[in-house]
Each structure stands twice: as C-alpha cells, then as structure tokens.
Design an enzyme around this catalytic site. Sequence first.
Site, PDB file in Angstrom:
ATOM      1  N   LYS A 100       1.011  -1.044   0.159  1.00 21.22           N
ATOM      2  CA  LYS A 100      -0.223  -0.202   0.423  1.00 21.22           C
ATOM      3  C   LYS A 100       0.724   0.923  -0.227  1.00 21.22           C
ATOM      4  CE  LYS A 100       0.791   1.329   4.840  1.00 21.22           C
ATOM      5  NZ  LYS A 100       2.407   2.216   4.890  1.00 21.22           N
ATOM      6  N   ASP A 131      -2.832  -2.380   9.723  1.00 19.06           N
ATOM      7  CA  ASP A 131      -2.821  -2.334   8.215  1.00 19.06           C
ATOM      8  C   ASP A 131      -3.380  -3.356   7.959  1.00 19.06           C
ATOM      9  OD1 ASP A 131      -1.568   0.083   8.532  1.00 19.06           O
ATOM     10  OD2 ASP A 131       0.064   0.425   7.441  1.00 19.06           O
TER      11      ASP A 131
HETATM   12  P1  ATP Z   1       4.278  -0.276   7.697  1.00 17.40           P
HETATM   13  O1  ATP Z   1       4.406   0.997   6.649  1.00 17.40           O
HETATM   14  O2  ATP Z   1       2.691  -1.186   8.128  1.00 17.40           O
HETATM   15  O3  ATP Z   1       4.935   0.620   8.656  1.00 17.40           O
HETATM   16  P2  ATP Z   1       6.301  -1.205   6.549  1.00 17.40           P
HETATM   17  O4  ATP Z   1       6.367  -1.618   5.435  1.00 17.40           O
HETATM   18  O5  ATP Z   1       7.759   0.187   6.848  1.00 17.40           O
HETATM   19  O6  ATP Z   1       5.471  -1.160   7.593  1.00 17.40           O
HETATM   20  P3  ATP Z   1       7.696  -4.014   7.303  1.00 17.40           P
HETATM   21  O7  ATP Z   1       8.120  -4.716   5.970  1.00 17.40           O
HETATM   22  O8  ATP Z   1       5.542  -4.380   7.890  1.00 17.40           O
HETATM   23  O9  ATP Z   1       7.096  -2.484   7.412  1.00 17.40           O
HETATM   24  O10 ATP Z   1       8.165  -4.553   8.513  1.00 17.40           O
HETATM   25  C1  ATP Z   1       8.946  -3.257  10.003  1.00 17.40           C
HETATM   26  C2  ATP Z   1       9.250  -4.902  10.880  1.00 17.40           C
HETATM   27  O11 ATP Z   1       8.284  -5.378  10.128  1.00 17.40           O
HETATM   28  C3  ATP Z   1       9.866  -5.204   9.824  1.00 17.40           C
HETATM   29  O12 ATP Z   1      11.855  -4.796   9.878  1.00 17.40           O
HETATM   30  C4  ATP Z   1      10.051  -6.911  10.670  1.00 17.40           C
HETATM   31  O13 ATP Z   1      11.172  -6.855  11.736  1.00 17.40           O
HETATM   32  C5  ATP Z   1       9.087  -6.928  11.432  1.00 17.40           C
HETATM   33  N1  ATP Z   1       8.338  -7.959  10.286  1.00 17.40           N
HETATM   34  C6  ATP Z   1       7.548  -9.145  10.935  1.00 17.40           C
HETATM   35  N2  ATP Z   1       6.827  -9.881  10.262  1.00 17.40           N
HETATM   36  C7  ATP Z   1       7.220  -9.573   8.705  1.00 17.40           C
HETATM   37  C8  ATP Z   1       7.456 -10.102   7.201  1.00 17.40           C
HETATM   38  N3  ATP Z   1       6.150 -10.770   7.448  1.00 17.40           N
HETATM   39  N4  ATP Z   1       7.272  -9.258   6.292  1.00 17.40           N
HETATM   40  C9  ATP Z   1       8.329  -7.665   6.050  1.00 17.40           C
HETATM   41  N5  ATP Z   1       8.486  -7.696   7.992  1.00 17.40           N
HETATM   42  C10 ATP Z   1       8.466  -8.133   8.919  1.00 17.40           C
END
Ligand code: ATP
Length: 309
Positions: A8, A144
Amino acid sequence: MTVRVPAKVNLQLSVGPLRDDGYHDLVNVFHAVSLADEVTATPAARLTVTVEAAPGSAVAVGGVPLDADNLAVRAALLVAEHLGVEPEAALRIRKAIPVAGGMAGGSADAAAALVACARLWDDREDPLLGRDDLLELGAVLGSDVPFALLGGTAVGLGRGERLTPALTRGTFHWVFATAGGGLSTPVVYAECDRLREANGEQAEPPGLPEVSEELMTALATGDAKGLGAALTNDLQAAALELRPSLRRTLTAGRDLGALGSLVSGSGPTCAFLTESAEHAADLAAALAGADTVREALPAHGPVPGAVII
Ligand code: ATP
C-alpha cells in the site's frame, strides 16, 4: 495454497493528537499497488517459515524475522487457534515489497497467511472463517492488515483499521523509490510527536483530522494531476528529519516531472505519481541513477487485496 497480496501507499495520512492509549486518531487513505508479496502455505508436520526475494526482485529480506515475530507466523497461529486445529504448515514468503519501507509488507504477509491458512486447514464450501472473520482477525494483528485483505482504495479511520472503500476511476501509475535500510514505524511516530511538541502544537493539539475532499474528487474522477496535488503525509516531516537524504530523492522525482510525490507511510520509500505507464517507466529509469535511490520500481493502482492464485 498461494496467495498474492499488494503493498500500500498512503494517499493521505493525517495524524491527530496523541491519545491517552498511546495511539493517534488517523485519516489514512490506503491505495493498493501492484508491488506484491506471495505467501504459500503447504501441509507440514509443524509451523515453519522461509523468506526469500521474489524472482526478479532485489528486495533485502535480511531484516525479516523467521520466528514467531514474523507477522505471517502470528497470522497462521491465530487461524489455527480459531479453527481449533494444529498449526501444521510450511509458509514460504516471496517478497517484492520493501522491508520496513513504509509499504506495509509485514501486514501484507499477515493478510496473505490468514487467507492461505484458513483455506489450507478448512476446505469446506462454507468455511468456518469467512471474509468478515478474517478482517476481524486481521485487525487483531495490526492496523494495516484489514486493508491488505480488502485492497483497492479505502479510507481508514480510528487507528486506520475502520475501512470504507473509496470511489475511484481508472488506473494511476506510480514509481516507488526504495532506500537502503528501513525506518521503524514507532520511531517515526515518536519523531512526529517530538517535532510537534518542539513546534508548540502539542499545547494546542489539532482537532480530529478530516478526509480531503480534493483527494476524494481526484480519485472519483480519475484526475491524476489533481491527485498529485492532493497527496499529503503528516509523517513526512518526521521521516525527513530522521533520513535527510530523502529530500534529495523527492526533489529528483519532482524535477523529472512527477505529478506528485511523498514519503510512503513512515518511509523511507518515496512514491511518485506519473501521467501514464510510459511516464512511470521513464521516471523509474531516470530515478534509478540517483545516489539516494536503491531501486526505482514502476507500479499501478488500485489493485485487489489478497487473492488466491
Ligand atoms: P508499515 O508501512 O505498516 O509501517 P513497513 O512497510 O514500514 O510497515 P514492514 O516491512 O511491514 O514495514 O516491516 C516492519 C518490521 O516488521 C520489520 O523490520 C520486521 O522486523 C517485522 N516483520 C515481521 N514480519 C514481517 C514480514 N513478514 N515481512 C516484513 N517484515 C516483518
């Protein structure tokens, strides 16, 4: 059982004052785009997870936990608990969504695992866990996650989890510029609070945020130029404070003719809206040369939420 699930970008992310429970009231306009992870669940003696970059993707998967901290594992455990079965599955996650990039990759994997495991462990025609149940379980896992199930474009209120689909027309073309290293979402929110306090806004908190009429009109009429002008993200200042080099990425995209640009969610991925698929391909090729950009990925939206493939 393989489920594809989209990333997203937030078209509007308005952050209200800090609530007593530590959360913020948000107006969060989610838009699902064609960068997608795939989660496969196969029968196995016990619950395991592997994570790899999707074929053709250079996403760095090193930071993804391989234990019960992985959101897909938590989703599988929740489904097993609700179905009253043992969590016997091997999960394989193929990632194309940047990790800790502000595109909700972890939440997407959780949504995909909910769908994949619910189907793997319960193949009745009228399954015990229907769509609404999965949306509820998703909200337990994270604000989310329900949107990753729903897809399209939607307005999220509360912590972002109370969703209403938004009317959109046509397809919008984007470029996502990833950066080396991630940004932690809680750290970015804390920086947002700190900046507000430093600027004296905390003494007189802004009222509850409202959905942008300009944004809704641009979406409903398929007006890319209007959408570009209406993009807002209250977390952007905090992300730029924590990662000043992102300013150069945003400036580069604007100089290359993007209709609009913003930091995606809590960053550090930057999103650029373009006029067409061709413009997106050209912008991605040009941005890939910027020293602050790791990868520049063209994508389009809106796309559906988690789907079995
Ligand atoms: P958001 O936009 O919801 O804040 P994000 O895209 O910044 O999220 P994610 O890629 O969802 O961040 O990852 C955030 C943290 O979640 C990672 O640093 C990791 O430690 C943890 N995590 C747990 N499960 C997963 C997964 N399946 N994929 C990615 N990260 C994960």
